[in-house]
Write a protein that holds these residues in place. Sequence first.
Motif, short mmCIF file in Angstrom:
data_model
loop_
_atom_site.label_atom_id
_atom_site.label_comp_id
_atom_site.label_asym_id
_atom_site.label_seq_id
_atom_site.Cartn_x
_atom_site.Cartn_y
_atom_site.Cartn_z
N PRO A 219 -6.91 0.10 -5.96
CA PRO A 219 -7.26 -1.20 -5.37
C PRO A 219 -8.63 -1.71 -5.83
N LEU B 262 -7.56 -5.26 3.52
CA LEU B 262 -7.07 -4.19 4.40
C LEU B 262 -7.98 -4.06 5.63
N ILE C 192 -1.99 0.97 -4.76
CA ILE C 192 -1.32 -0.26 -4.32
C ILE C 192 -0.42 -0.73 -5.45
N TRP D 275 0.84 -1.19 0.00
CA TRP D 275 0.00 0.00 0.00
C TRP D 275 0.87 1.24 0.00
#
Length: 170
Positions: A73, A81, A168, A10
């Motif tokens: 993402p 996450l 990401i 990330w």
Amino acid sequence: DLGFPSGLKWATCNVGAETPEDYGDYYAWGETSTKSEYTKENSLTYGKSMSDISGNIRYDVARKKWGSSWRIPTKKEFWELIKKCKWEWTTQNGKRGYKVTGPNGNSIFLPAAGYLDGADLKSGEKAGYYWSSLPESAGGSAYYMFFKSDEDCTHWCGRYYGLSVRPIRE
């Protein structure tokens, strides 16, 4: 690197931000430029039938602005996450948001940057709204990750709103 089995990394800040707590820029879903107002009338993707945009340089602002190793993402990656990390509501350098700590103990800060509706900032310092790459089937909405001090989840909203993007990479 938060230590996910998927190996995803990330970014430490939002697209357009210089530090982790900066809000960065706001984007309508599937758009790669900012604008002064976020409306249905000026949305480039609202009402269009589209598929997942992750990695598509035409629609993925992370790929367009940061290069080929970065992308927006997916909804599934946001759930990783949410479910695999410890979330702590905090203040970092004067900005409210979440410190998100991964299984390996590393962390990122997600500022509560709110969102833009027209030219108005809504929920700044109270909630965070981050686009995912997945459109909702009806053509006018897309999925995003949402959080505030007592809740985090994924949901969908109109593609024309201005939301944050946290990239990401594999």
